[in-house]
Design an enzyme around this catalytic site. Structure first.
Site, PDB file in Angstrom:
ATOM      1  N   ASP A 108     -23.404 -49.100 -31.256  1.00  0.00           N
ATOM      2  CA  ASP A 108     -22.406 -48.841 -30.232  1.00  0.00           C
ATOM      3  C   ASP A 108     -23.130 -48.327 -28.994  1.00  0.00           C
ATOM      4  O   ASP A 108     -23.845 -47.328 -29.062  1.00  0.00           O
ATOM      5  CB  ASP A 108     -21.420 -47.786 -30.772  1.00  0.00           C
ATOM      6  CG  ASP A 108     -20.152 -47.714 -29.942  1.00  0.00           C
ATOM      7  OD1 ASP A 108     -20.070 -48.386 -28.897  1.00  0.00           O
ATOM      8  OD2 ASP A 108     -19.241 -46.961 -30.336  1.00  0.00           O
ATOM      9  N   ASP A 123     -19.443 -53.934 -26.329  1.00  0.00           N
ATOM     10  CA  ASP A 123     -20.531 -52.966 -26.488  1.00  0.00           C
ATOM     11  C   ASP A 123     -20.669 -52.473 -27.929  1.00  0.00           C
ATOM     12  O   ASP A 123     -21.218 -51.423 -28.162  1.00  0.00           O
ATOM     13  CB  ASP A 123     -20.303 -51.778 -25.547  1.00  0.00           C
ATOM     14  CG  ASP A 123     -18.989 -51.062 -25.811  1.00  0.00           C
ATOM     15  OD1 ASP A 123     -18.169 -51.596 -26.594  1.00  0.00           O
ATOM     16  OD2 ASP A 123     -18.787 -49.975 -25.254  1.00  0.00           O
ATOM     17  N   GLU A 124     -20.196 -53.235 -28.866  1.00  0.00           N
ATOM     18  CA  GLU A 124     -20.125 -52.733 -30.232  1.00  0.00           C
ATOM     19  C   GLU A 124     -20.312 -53.885 -31.209  1.00  0.00           C
ATOM     20  O   GLU A 124     -19.773 -54.971 -30.990  1.00  0.00           O
ATOM     21  CB  GLU A 124     -18.700 -52.215 -30.428  1.00  0.00           C
ATOM     22  CG  GLU A 124     -18.537 -50.897 -31.091  1.00  0.00           C
ATOM     23  CD  GLU A 124     -17.049 -50.661 -31.301  1.00  0.00           C
ATOM     24  OE1 GLU A 124     -16.693 -50.356 -32.438  1.00  0.00           O
ATOM     25  OE2 GLU A 124     -16.254 -50.817 -30.350  1.00  0.00           O
TER      26      GLU A 124
END
Lengths: 457, 375
Positions: A23, A116-117
């Site tokens: 993350d 973003d993960e």
């Protein structure tokens, strides 16, 4: 080892923990800081200054109680000196792709869950790269070195626990939850740490006297079911004991691409709406081409001044990645929307129901098999890349009257007819350019906040 | 107002006149059928500002007058009546309809609010009603049903002296029919773009008369087209816009030609198309003596079938939307179908002919764009 106890505070046994959750930390804000080191160490948020919400905040801003999702006005009220940077989704996507590319080299068992993960299942990478903890360290080093950004990693036996672990590792950290420590780790947490427990569930649990995961785990399932319903009770109970049946599922296809724009002032002028939608159509088509996808449907989203949101969808006859083909439908959808006197706050175009382009049958059009227009748009893509100007949109198309679809469009512009719109003008127009130091051309190439304003010449 | 009319005559006239009445009219009177009774008989009319229809029938008119009632209701009632003479009188604001021992009382609508119908433009010429209906049926299959492209929902009608040409395209196929007709004046030249759905209904419903008279707009300012046959006349607004020059899409030369029995190809295509999913093609591979039809690929269901074909030229492999191919084969109307190619990825021309070795009938031509595979 820091005050949080470091990656190994629950133990060092990573033999049963093949799942990594990675993350990015304050992703949008980190991208901005990396691009302009002058922002480093400053309280900064990413978002629309006028009417937006906080999309990301640096940890320095978070120290003042600023959180993502908060209205920008609230953030500014909490810290009037906070630096507000308008979002540049184009570069976030680009950086995201770089990060995902690094992860994909670690293992193809990669499931991206947002920009973003991602989850990784490194079971198959152990012989090549080492144990999960070694791989977690490697991921952090490589992303730091190759992309220049901090990333936090949670390592656990299930996806859910890995996700909780990465949250606990932030910022810029790593946390391993050995398989045998899973239950102890979870039971020390408040119930709100569980996936799917929001404010209302938390308060219902509080009614039952349940505030920690340990209390939840030991609560009688019948009383949970009475309060939350059997399905939710079952799921939460499983989570409280670290049971999560999900497996990392590589998901390669995007489901839709879209572009949205919130106007700085509500718009009643249909021509302006139409121009914005056209520019967004070009943005979507370009992204389809970049992704090698074709859209089989189009959705127009219009948010009125009173926040009523209308969405209008239509399937396409023929799947396409060509703006000229998408636009007929977009235009028809827009024509069917009543624009009230109070105006429109936001407009957006989404190309959806995507299919992988390669090998997809496409019904070509008589007299124009679509390749000409596509070739034009591909040429324009190249110009955009070269001059770094996502702002440029075919000028004559912006003003063109409806063109009968069977006719070629002789007025289609030569590539040279496109002009990069000066960034500053758009920044000024939206009034969103803030006091960020140092110009950076990419900053305003964001489809969600700064759709290029067409030139009427 | 008072008249007596035969049930069948009334029912047919009302049904035809009311066929295009809007179910939710913009103003209530537009849901009505106007009946005018005079010494000549009855004139029933309807109008929705786009399409107007007038039907003249014989009746025994005791007292002339006019009346406006719900077209839908009158059509349903007149179809349900026993086969006896129908007597209609007006009492105040009500129309009373008596037939045998049945009696209906209908509320009339304010006739003064009813718009006046456009006048039928002067006739441009006449054509056999069945020939016209056949020609219209052949091209309307290719018209677009996509209301976002109004221009392509129309059929282009062109008259040039004694030749009448109909054209329709939805961008993926193009149907063109040329048929001779009797112009009212030598050397007449006119064009009109008429909504395919309207034209199709009109052509089908006017076949009971021997010939049909067409009125195309001839000069500036006239924007309607008219049709008249056997006491029925109807007008329609033209579809706006300049029709693209689609004729030039037909290739000047074709290099490979196949002739097949129309019904065999229809049957084979229908069978093979069963496994073609939405938007996926059936593939046709033409070579000496045969055409092989295939659909489905990879792990999906697949089908193939070979049928006899007379073939000249370089072997051709192409792929079509099965629906578009079947529309063409249904429209050729001849025992044999000829398919002419320049290349498998270029549009092919479909025509009909009466025998395997006869010359092809150029009166009907259907151009079909193949499906390609995105790279």
């Amino acid at each position: 080892m820091d005050e949080r106890g470091g990656p190994w505070r629950w133990g060092e046994d990573d033999s049963g923990t093949p799942i990594l959750h990675v993350d990015m930390d304050a992703f949008f804000a980190s991208v901005e800081v990396a691009a302009r080191p002058g922002l480093r160490g400053r309280a900064m948020v990413v978002g629309g200054r006028e009417r937006g919400v906080v999309l990301a905040a640096t940890y320095e801003a978070r120290a003042f109680g600023i959180r993502s999702g908060m209205p920008m006005a609230t953030a500014i009220a909490r810290l009037p000196s906070v630096i507000v940077v308008p979002p540049d989704h184009e570069s976030y996507r680009r950086v995201s792709r770089q990060v995902m590319a690094v992860l994909a080299e670690i293992t193809p068992q990669l499931q991206q869950v947002s920009v973003d993960e991602a989850f990784l299942d490194v079971s198959g990478a152990r012989r090549r790269l080492g144990s999960p903890a070694r791989i977690g360290t490697l991921v952090r080093e490589r992303v730091r070195r190759e992309v220049g950004l901090p990333i936090s990693v949670g390592i656990a036996s299930t996806m859910f626990v890995a996700k909780v672990a990465s949250t606990r590792a932030k910022p810029d950290g790593m946390l391993l939850v050995p398989e045998h420590a899973t239950v102890d780790f979870l039971h020390a947490l408040p119930v709100a740490a569980l996936w799917g427990v929001g404010e209302s569930t938390a308060s219902r649990l509080a009614d039952l006297g349940i505030r920690t995961v340990a209390e939840l785990a030991t609560a009688p399932r019948s009383s949970l079911a009475a309060r939350l319903g059997p399905a939710a009770a079952h799921r939460l109970h499983d989570l409280a004991w670290g049971r999560d049946p999900r497996v990392v599922t590589p998901e390669r296809t995007e489901r839709s691409v879209s572009a949205e724009h919130t106007f700085p002032v509500d718009v009643t002028d249909r021509a302006e709406l139409a121009r914005t939608a056209l520019a967004q159509t070009h943005t979507c088509a370009r992204r389809l081409r970049e992704a090698g996808m074709l859209a089989r449907g189009v959705t127009l989203k219009v948010r009125l001044a009173d926040f009523t949101t209308l969405t209008r969808s239509r399937r396409l006859d023929v799947p396409t990645d060509v703006a000229a083909a998408l636009h007929g439908t977009v235009r028809a959808l827009l024509a069917a929307v009543d624009v009230p006197a109070t105006g429109v706050r936001l407009i957006g175009v989404r190309a959806d129901d995507l299919v992988v382009a390669a090998g997809t049958p496409v019904q070509a059009t008589l007299g124009d098999d679509g390749d000409d227009r596509r070739a034009l748009e591909v040429a324009v893509d190249a110009v955009d890349r070269r001059f770094g100007g996502g702002a440029a949109v075919a000028a004559s198309l912006l003003q063109a009257p409806p063109v009968p679809a069977t006719q070629p469009t002789p007025s289609d512009p030569a590539v040279g007819a496109r002009e990069p719109v000066p960034d500053r003008s758009r920044g000024d127009r939206t009034g969103r350019r803030a006091d960020e130091p140092g110009p950076r051309s990419g900053l305003r190439r964001d489809s969600t906040t700064a759709t290029p304003k067409p030139r009427i010449s | 107002m008072k008249f007596t009319v035969e049930r069948d005559v009334l029912a047919e006239a009302v049904t035809w006149t009311a066929r295009s009445l809007p179910s939710r009219p913009s103003i209530p009177v537009l849901a009505g059928v106007r009946i005018e009774a005079s010494a000549e008989g009855l004139a029933l009319s309807s109008f929705d500002y786009e399409v107007s229809a007038v039907s003249e029938i014989t009746a025994d008119v005791a007292e002339p007058g006019s009346l406006l009632v719900s077209g839908r209701l009158l059509a349903e009632i007149s179809r349900a009546l026993p086969a006896r003479p129908v007597e209609v009188t007006v009492e105040g604001t009500r129309a009373v309809l008596t037939c045998g021992s049945s009696r209906f009382t209908l509320l009339t609508m304010p006739i003064e609010d009813y718009p006046s119908l456009p006048a039928l433009p002067p006739a441009s010429g006449t054509i056999d009603a069945h020939a016209f209906a056949e020609a219209v049926g052949q091209v309307t299959v290719a018209a677009s049903r996509d209301e976002t492209l109004p221009l392509l929902t129309g059929v282009r009608i062109e008259i040039e002296d004694d030749l009448l040409t109909l054209l329709a395209t939805d961008r993926y196929r193009l149907a063109m029919r040329e048929v001779s007709w009797n112009p009212a004046t030598r050397g007449i030249s006119a064009t009109a773009l008429v909504r395919a759905r309207t034209l199709s209904e009109v052509a089908k419903s006017l076949t009971s008369a021997g010939s049909i008279s067409l009125s195309l707009p001839t000069g500036q300012g006239s924007d309607i087209v008219g049709f008249e046959a056997g006491g029925r006349r109807t007008t329609s607004l033209l579809v706006d816009g300049d029709y693209p020059p689609v004729r030039r899409l037909f290739p000047e030369v074709t290099t490979s030609h196949a002739v097949v029995t129309t019904s065999s190809l229809i049957e084979a295509a229908r069978r093979v198309a069963l496994v073609a999913e939405r938007n996926t093609p059936i593939r046709l591979e033409f070579s000496e003596g045969q055409v092989v039809l295939e659909a489905g690929q990879g792990e999906d269901a697949q089908a193939s079938e070979a049928i006899e074909a007379s073939f000249e030229g370089e072997a051709v492999t192409t792929a079509y939307n099965p629906g578009y191919l079947l529309d063409a084969l249904g429209a050729v109307g001849k025992e044999f179908t000829r398919l002419s190619f320049t290349h498998g990825t270029k549009p092919s021309v479909i025509t009909g002919q009466t025998a395997l070795d006869s010359t092809t009938d150029e009166g009907f031509r259907y151009l079909i764009q193949p499906i390609r595979f995105a790279g």
